[in-house]
Design an enzyme around this catalytic site. Sequence first.
Site, PDB file in Angstrom:
ATOM      1  N   ARG A 285      41.404  65.231  17.068  1.00  0.00           N
ATOM      2  CA  ARG A 285      40.473  64.156  16.755  1.00  0.00           C
ATOM      3  C   ARG A 285      40.448  63.157  17.900  1.00  0.00           C
ATOM      4  O   ARG A 285      41.472  62.897  18.524  1.00  0.00           O
ATOM      5  CB  ARG A 285      40.922  63.434  15.481  1.00  0.00           C
TER       6      ARG A 285
ATOM      7  N   TYR B  73      36.312  70.715  17.253  1.00  0.00           N
ATOM      8  CA  TYR B  73      37.691  70.852  16.760  1.00  0.00           C
ATOM      9  C   TYR B  73      37.989  69.997  15.526  1.00  0.00           C
ATOM     10  O   TYR B  73      37.644  68.816  15.477  1.00  0.00           O
ATOM     11  CB  TYR B  73      38.674  70.452  17.858  1.00  0.00           C
TER      12      TYR B  73
ATOM     13  N   LYS C  17      38.049  64.610   7.132  1.00  0.00           N
ATOM     14  CA  LYS C  17      38.322  63.183   7.352  1.00  0.00           C
ATOM     15  C   LYS C  17      37.039  62.349   7.258  1.00  0.00           C
ATOM     16  O   LYS C  17      37.068  61.230   6.762  1.00  0.00           O
ATOM     17  CB  LYS C  17      38.982  62.975   8.708  1.00  0.00           C
TER      18      LYS C  17
ATOM     19  N   HIS D 229      44.563  59.212   1.774  1.00  0.00           N
ATOM     20  CA  HIS D 229      45.175  60.183   2.677  1.00  0.00           C
ATOM     21  C   HIS D 229      46.523  60.580   2.074  1.00  0.00           C
ATOM     22  O   HIS D 229      47.581  60.221   2.585  1.00  0.00           O
ATOM     23  CB  HIS D 229      45.343  59.518   4.042  1.00  0.00           C
TER      24      HIS D 229
ATOM     25  N   SER E  62      51.449  60.531  10.263  1.00  0.00           N
ATOM     26  CA  SER E  62      51.580  61.870  10.835  1.00  0.00           C
ATOM     27  C   SER E  62      53.007  62.099  11.329  1.00  0.00           C
ATOM     28  O   SER E  62      53.733  61.150  11.612  1.00  0.00           O
ATOM     29  CB  SER E  62      50.581  62.068  11.966  1.00  0.00           C
TER      30      SER E  62
ATOM     31  N   CYS F 134      55.561  63.179   9.642  1.00  0.00           N
ATOM     32  CA  CYS F 134      56.602  62.824   8.684  1.00  0.00           C
ATOM     33  C   CYS F 134      56.811  63.911   7.635  1.00  0.00           C
ATOM     34  O   CYS F 134      57.441  63.684   6.607  1.00  0.00           O
ATOM     35  CB  CYS F 134      56.278  61.498   8.017  1.00  0.00           C
TER      36      CYS F 134
END
Length: 599
Positions: free
Chosen positions: A75, A215, A224, A244, A266, A268
């Site tokens: 992203r 992508y 998203k 999220h 992210s 985690c």
Amino acid sequence: MKSKTPKTTHRALLKWMGKMVEMCRPEWVHWCDGTQAEADRLFAEMVKRGTAIKLNPKKRPNSYLFRSDPRDVARVEKRTFICSHSKDDAGPTNNWEEPRAMRHKLKELFAGCMKGRTMYVIPFSMGPVGSPLAQIGVQVTDSPYVVVNMRIMARVGNQVLKVLGEHGFFVPCLHSVGRPLPPGEKDVAWPCNPENTYIAHFPEERTIVSFGSGYGGNALLGKKCLALRIASCMARDGGWLAEHMLITGVRNPEGEKTYVAAAFPSACGKTNFAMLIPPKEMKGWKVTTVGDDIAWIKPDAEGRLFAINPENGFFGVAPGTSRQTNRNAMESCRKDTIFTNVALTDDGDVWWEGMTPKPPKHLIDWLGQDWTPDCGRVSSHPNSRFTAPLVNCPCLDSEVDNLAGVPIKAFVFGGRRMHDIPLVYQAFTWSQGVYMGATMGSEQTAAAEGKVGVVRQDPMAMLPFCGYHMADYFRHWLKVGKNLEERPRIFHVNWFRKNEKGEFLWPGYGQNMRVLRWIVERANVRAFAKESAIGWLPRYQDLDWRGLDFSKEQWDELMAMDRERTKTLTLAHEELFIRLFDHLPKEMIFERELLLSRL
Ligand code: SAT
Ligand code: MN
């Protein structure tokens, strides 16, 4: 221009389509039906063109490998825009552009951008088809790679058009890789246009326009873009939550199931938590997966929260996934899977860093080059992915297709905090829980950008995904909570605490089940906790220790809280709060004051 007759009489959709065709000037138009036969044909074409590699069907049935352009691998947040009418509505944490100016820019870019290519029309449902919690989108794209991915990630095809009917609401999603194909020119394997990439959201019109990237979240617009950025605006207006968050069911030995939704920044281990395998000594406990990334959560008539996973597949990070770290994810991508930017083995299978302790002797890496263990490069891009259908997941929850969703009893927020935050604690109230989510953050690791050890604030893991002003989002959470008859309990977890020697204090992975058990028992008002300055804490004896040798001393170190340090941490929250100040709900200030005074 050739086109099959679409299976819809939806006037607004046909009119929009006509306009898109006129602007993009594709060679062909194809209305996707979402069938396996259609996917097979697209895969075959892409294999022929050198865009896809069919993997060895004995090793990886019905699966394909793609290698993207090395400039198009993730992203791109700096090219992602919220084009609300007023800049103030987008808030200081989003890129904003005046909608008319953005439309003008995009119109120029899209003019003739599909010349020489096929325009695919993908009717898709985010959420079980026909669910009152679901939303319909229609994506127009010139990327067959996007078509085959969307088919896994969303519910696609004629049954969606049927539900849409003649007048139903849909989110128009326009996408192009931004590389027209002049007559006689040979196509590249991964067309894209990184210099002119834009991912633009028009929250008032509920439309999405994406140009230049093929992508992930830039191109699979249901994920998203629709399910978080646009849906967060729909949720604000409609009194629900687009989050999220993963959703899991926790079943106790008596067979009673409690659903939990959890947000982590992210890196985690969100997918691991969503598919957790409890230690075998915790007999009768089982975790089932509803979703690993996004949750749409809505109050029912009785004021209880029900959630669906709007997605139909996993778009998981490959590196680090193994039978040891996440057996269920490995099973999920065993077949019917699209791999992007991982390495190819000599026997036609895939490999990535961390899949096995010992790498194969030879691979073709994600750039298409020869790779050996001593070559000094990684074989797979750090953001390489598998796109796998939910139905492949061995621990898939039985209620994933339930149109009404599943009842949510607890919310969990987490972060990677090596130095300060205890393993688990529970907020005293909903508003303290919202404060907890609003102030959550993660310490940067060497792999991520930014200074190692510095805490990056990521409220509810929504910073890149909230389609409006972040402070209004906190206000919305407070408002939703006020109207609930049964408020889910809110928890914070931290699996990543280390001691002075830099060793992790907690084993993590499946052992997190011990914490999860305490959480669901607290949510059902069955477990004990003691009051502390930051919230309710479990005592050593409140956790199930069967099968794990973990001493009271270790526990005390893991749960320790240094008052002075915790006070200093609240100062770090100020940085974001000052940026959001003119919209910040006063509860956020009061909660901080209360926390400081308790400390
Ligand atoms: O590429 S996606 O946005 O779908 C995944 C992610 O970055 O979290
Ligand atoms: Mn995500």
